[in-house]
Structure formats: structure tokens, C-alpha cells
Design a protein around this motif. Sequence first.
Motif: not given
Length: 163
Positions: A117, A121-122, A124-125
Amino acid sequence: MSRRSRRIPALLVLIFLVVPLAELAVLIQVGRVIGAWWTILLLLADSILGAWLIKREGRRALEALRTRIEQGRLPARELADGALVVLGGALLLSPGFVTDVLGILLVLPLTRPLFRRVAMGYAESRMKRPGMDATWRPPSGPGPDATRPGGPTVVRGEVIDEE
């Protein structure tokens, strides 16, 4: 100096200076408590356990990736798991207890979802920066070159080998 270029040297300092010093400090402390030979034996046992765990979880991750691809679905989770197993394996194969603990946490199926996750998340950012389109779309049409002016001419037909 941009924010990103300041982050890279800090990461390199962490990887090449702080981690080896922490490993050395932990090895010395463990050696003082249980003795040098037991520390070496513990490191060997840790390496053997790590190699077995990498092999097992690597196979599982590869099989999950194959299954997902055969289903025709995007294997984002499976690719992330594979990358975490590889990174965890590299950490487990390096000598020391600090990297071994982190490697085991990355490889174990119980703790890997947390790291997955964080990694996803990284990623995606990073993809949501200005000028980046993170939306996946299935390919359509003959491809970008065929519609571009001056691109190659697409001729549909059948190839017959007369030999």
C-alpha cells in the motif's frame, strides 16, 4: 536546488552510511550478549531461512502474476508484490540483522500488504504530477504511428509463402 535533488543525497547518505553503521552497532551488541560464534551462527541461520522464504514467496508472487495476466487483467498488485519480494530478498541476502528484519517484513505475506500500500501510494502520487496522465486505457485502433501524418502506411492483407 529542487526538492527532489535534495532528497537523493539524503537517501544515499542513509543507504551507504547510516545503515552500515546501524548494522555494525547491532552486530556488536548482539555479539556482546550471546557471543561472537553464536552471532555468526545466528546470521547463517537467518540467511538460510531468508533464502527459503524468498524462494517460496517468489514462486507465489510469480504464479499470481501469471494467473492475473492469463485472466487479461492488469497485474498491478502482483507486480508490486514481486518487486517487494525481490527487494526483501536483496535485503535478506546482505549481512546484518537490521536489513534482515526489514527484508523479512517485505517478504512475509502477512506484512507485505502494508508495504505494498505504501509503495503503490507513492507510485500513484508520483504519477499524479502535472503533465502526467496516470489513467490506463486499453489500446485502440491501429496504433499511434498509423494515424500520424507522415507515419507508415498500413496495408491489410495476407502473406503467402510460395516456397
